[in-house]
Structures are given as structure tokens and as C-alpha cells.
Design a protein around this motif. Sequence first.
Motif, PDB file in Angstrom:
ATOM      1  N   THR A  36       0.852  -1.186   0.000  1.00 11.40           N
ATOM      2  CA  THR A  36       0.000   0.000   0.000  1.00 11.40           C
ATOM      3  C   THR A  36       0.890   1.239   0.000  1.00 11.40           C
ATOM      4  N   PRO A  37       1.414   1.617  -1.159  1.00  8.28           N
ATOM      5  CA  PRO A  37       2.308   2.779  -1.212  1.00  8.28           C
ATOM      6  C   PRO A  37       1.574   4.061  -0.819  1.00  8.28           C
ATOM      7  N   PRO A  38       2.300   4.987  -0.183  1.00  9.25           N
ATOM      8  CA  PRO A  38       1.667   6.264   0.149  1.00  9.25           C
ATOM      9  C   PRO A  38       1.343   7.043  -1.125  1.00  9.25           C
ATOM     10  N   SER A  39       0.314   7.856  -1.044  1.00 10.30           N
ATOM     11  CA  SER A  39      -0.008   8.742  -2.165  1.00 10.30           C
ATOM     12  C   SER A  39       1.155   9.711  -2.369  1.00 10.30           C
ATOM     13  N   ARG A  40       1.176  10.342  -3.492  1.00 11.93           N
ATOM     14  CA  ARG A  40       2.218  11.341  -3.768  1.00 11.93           C
ATOM     15  C   ARG A  40       2.189  12.430  -2.699  1.00 11.93           C
ATOM     16  N   GLU A  41       0.997  12.913  -2.374  1.00  7.77           N
ATOM     17  CA  GLU A  41       0.854  13.962  -1.364  1.00  7.77           C
ATOM     18  C   GLU A  41       1.410  13.501  -0.009  1.00  7.77           C
ATOM     19  N   THR A  42       1.102  12.266   0.373  1.00  3.02           N
ATOM     20  CA  THR A  42       1.606  11.735   1.649  1.00  3.02           C
ATOM     21  C   THR A  42       3.115  11.583   1.603  1.00  3.02           C
ATOM     22  N   LEU A  43       3.637  11.050   0.516  1.00  8.13           N
ATOM     23  CA  LEU A  43       5.088  10.874   0.384  1.00  8.13           C
ATOM     24  C   LEU A  43       5.799  12.218   0.462  1.00  8.13           C
ATOM     25  N   GLU A  44       5.290  13.219  -0.227  1.00 14.08           N
ATOM     26  CA  GLU A  44       5.896  14.552  -0.171  1.00 14.08           C
ATOM     27  C   GLU A  44       5.877  15.103   1.256  1.00 14.08           C
ATOM     28  N   LEU A  46       5.767  13.282   4.098  1.00 11.92           N
ATOM     29  CA  LEU A  46       6.708  12.501   4.902  1.00 11.92           C
ATOM     30  C   LEU A  46       8.131  13.025   4.713  1.00 11.92           C
ATOM     31  N   ILE A  47       8.496  13.282   3.468  1.00 15.17           N
ATOM     32  CA  ILE A  47       9.845  13.772   3.168  1.00 15.17           C
ATOM     33  C   ILE A  47      10.046  15.149   3.797  1.00 15.17           C
ATOM     34  N   LYS A  48       9.093  16.038   3.593  1.00 15.95           N
ATOM     35  CA  LYS A  48       9.197  17.398   4.148  1.00 15.95           C
ATOM     36  C   LYS A  48       9.280  17.358   5.675  1.00 15.95           C
ATOM     37  N   ASP A  49       8.372  16.594   6.301  1.00 17.67           N
ATOM     38  CA  ASP A  49       8.314  16.552   7.759  1.00 17.67           C
ATOM     39  C   ASP A  49       9.534  15.874   8.384  1.00 17.67           C
ATOM     40  N   SER A  50      10.192  15.000   7.628  1.00 13.88           N
ATOM     41  CA  SER A  50      11.384  14.330   8.155  1.00 13.88           C
ATOM     42  C   SER A  50      12.600  15.244   8.148  1.00 13.88           C
ATOM     43  N   GLY A  51      12.520  16.340   7.354  1.00 15.91           N
ATOM     44  CA  GLY A  51      13.644  17.253   7.250  1.00 15.91           C
ATOM     45  C   GLY A  51      14.736  16.746   6.318  1.00 15.91           C
ATOM     46  N   VAL A  57      15.950  10.129   1.043  1.00 16.90           N
ATOM     47  CA  VAL A  57      14.910   9.133   1.297  1.00 16.90           C
ATOM     48  C   VAL A  57      14.961   8.010   0.257  1.00 16.90           C
ATOM     49  N   LEU A  58      15.719   8.187  -0.803  1.00 15.19           N
ATOM     50  CA  LEU A  58      15.863   7.137  -1.817  1.00 15.19           C
ATOM     51  C   LEU A  58      16.696   5.985  -1.275  1.00 15.19           C
ATOM     52  N   ARG A  59      16.211   4.776  -1.492  1.00 17.75           N
ATOM     53  CA  ARG A  59      16.967   3.588  -1.111  1.00 17.75           C
ATOM     54  C   ARG A  59      17.705   3.080  -2.343  1.00 17.75           C
ATOM     55  N   LYS A  60      18.974   2.758  -2.156  1.00 16.45           N
ATOM     56  CA  LYS A  60      19.789   2.274  -3.267  1.00 16.45           C
ATOM     57  C   LYS A  60      19.891   0.749  -3.269  1.00 16.45           C
ATOM     58  N   LYS A  61      20.207   0.183  -2.114  1.00 20.77           N
ATOM     59  CA  LYS A  61      20.456  -1.253  -1.991  1.00 20.77           C
ATOM     60  C   LYS A  61      19.175  -2.056  -2.245  1.00 20.77           C
ATOM     61  N   GLY A  62      19.290  -3.057  -3.126  1.00 21.33           N
ATOM     62  CA  GLY A  62      18.163  -3.943  -3.387  1.00 21.33           C
ATOM     63  C   GLY A  62      17.019  -3.300  -4.156  1.00 21.33           C
ATOM     64  N   THR A 102       8.510  13.210  12.509  1.00 16.20           N
ATOM     65  CA  THR A 102       8.625  12.182  11.472  1.00 16.20           C
ATOM     66  C   THR A 102      10.104  11.906  11.259  1.00 16.20           C
ATOM     67  N   ARG A 103      10.472  10.623  11.258  1.00 14.79           N
ATOM     68  CA  ARG A 103      11.877  10.256  11.073  1.00 14.79           C
ATOM     69  C   ARG A 103      12.011   9.030  10.183  1.00 14.79           C
ATOM     70  N   LEU A 104      13.075   9.028   9.390  1.00 16.89           N
ATOM     71  CA  LEU A 104      13.535   7.815   8.726  1.00 16.89           C
ATOM     72  C   LEU A 104      14.392   7.120   9.772  1.00 16.89           C
ATOM     73  N   CYS A 105      13.937   6.015  10.273  1.00 13.29           N
ATOM     74  CA  CYS A 105      14.584   5.354  11.418  1.00 13.29           C
ATOM     75  C   CYS A 105      15.644   4.359  10.970  1.00 13.29           C
ATOM     76  N   ARG A 106      16.685   4.891  10.345  1.00 13.24           N
ATOM     77  CA  ARG A 106      17.873   4.124   9.959  1.00 13.24           C
ATOM     78  C   ARG A 106      19.068   4.810  10.583  1.00 13.24           C
ATOM     79  N   PRO A 107      19.650   4.249  11.599  1.00 12.65           N
ATOM     80  CA  PRO A 107      19.319   2.996  12.272  1.00 12.65           C
ATOM     81  C   PRO A 107      18.073   3.146  13.144  1.00 12.65           C
ATOM     82  N   SER A 108      17.605   2.027  13.671  1.00 17.82           N
ATOM     83  CA  SER A 108      16.338   2.018  14.401  1.00 17.82           C
ATOM     84  C   SER A 108      16.356   2.908  15.643  1.00 17.82           C
TER      85      SER A 108
END
Length: 136
Positions: A36-44, A46-51, A57-62, A102-108
Motif C-alpha cells: 500500500t504505497p503512500p499517495s504522492r501527497e503523503t510521500l511529499e 513525509l519527506i518534508k516533515d522528516s527534514g 529518502v531514496l533507497r539504493k540497496k536492493g 517524522t523520522r527515517l529510522c535508519r538505524p532504528s
Amino acid sequence: MNPIIYHNPKCGTSRNTLAMLKQAGTEPVVIEYLKTPPSRETLEKLIKDSGLSVREVLRKKGTPFEELGLDDEKWTDDQLIDFMQEHPILMNRPIVVTDKGTRLCRPSDVLLGILSADQIGAFTKEDGEVVIPAKT
């Protein structure tokens, strides 16, 4: 608000982050973003709110990152978001939303910036790494 986690159950970091959220006594809303991918609006948002930048936010591996030539700086943020919409695996994970941010939790353990360690208590990752030691 209940935390929201954009989760991939095949990802150890995502599983650890979800376990930390549950151990904190929260009832997170789990969104398996590959199903269930986020809508474009939601993705934008998430990115903005994460700073973070879209590139961060792009994943390269795999992912088809290299195959699509996304390392080329010619791509605009809008175009990169288009690619993430077409290939949700390009969205790095887990992204967690709480009332504290909002955070990209890498690492957890990045989760601790938006959820108190006191809420979680002692926590050890799947691989045995101690994130929050037990109080003695």
C-alpha cells in the motif's frame, strides 16, 4: 495519536523499529508500503516533515536505483518522487510518524528522537545489539 510506521517486514531495521514501538506500549498503525504505497501527497509530506531531501529518502540497496540511473544529478525532486511512486521499493524505510515528529529510522535507534527511551525500556535488536541497556 498512534504512531504510524511505513514498514517492510523483510527488513531487519524495520522489524526492530516496529518492536521498539510495540514495546513502548503504543499501538502503531503499520503500513506495508510495498503493498500500500503512500499517495504522492503523503510521500511529499513525509519527506518534508522528516527534514530530509528527496535523495536522502531514496533507497539504493536492493532496488532499481542504479538500473534507472538515479545517481545522475539531472533528476529533479519531482521526477525522483515519480520514480518512488512507480517503484515503492525505492522509498527507504522505516519511516515513523509520531506526535513528536517524522523520522527515517535508519538505524532504528533514530526512533528515540521522537519516542522517549523511558517509554521503551530496555531494548535489544534481533541481532543482539543493545539499543537501550537495562537499568540496574
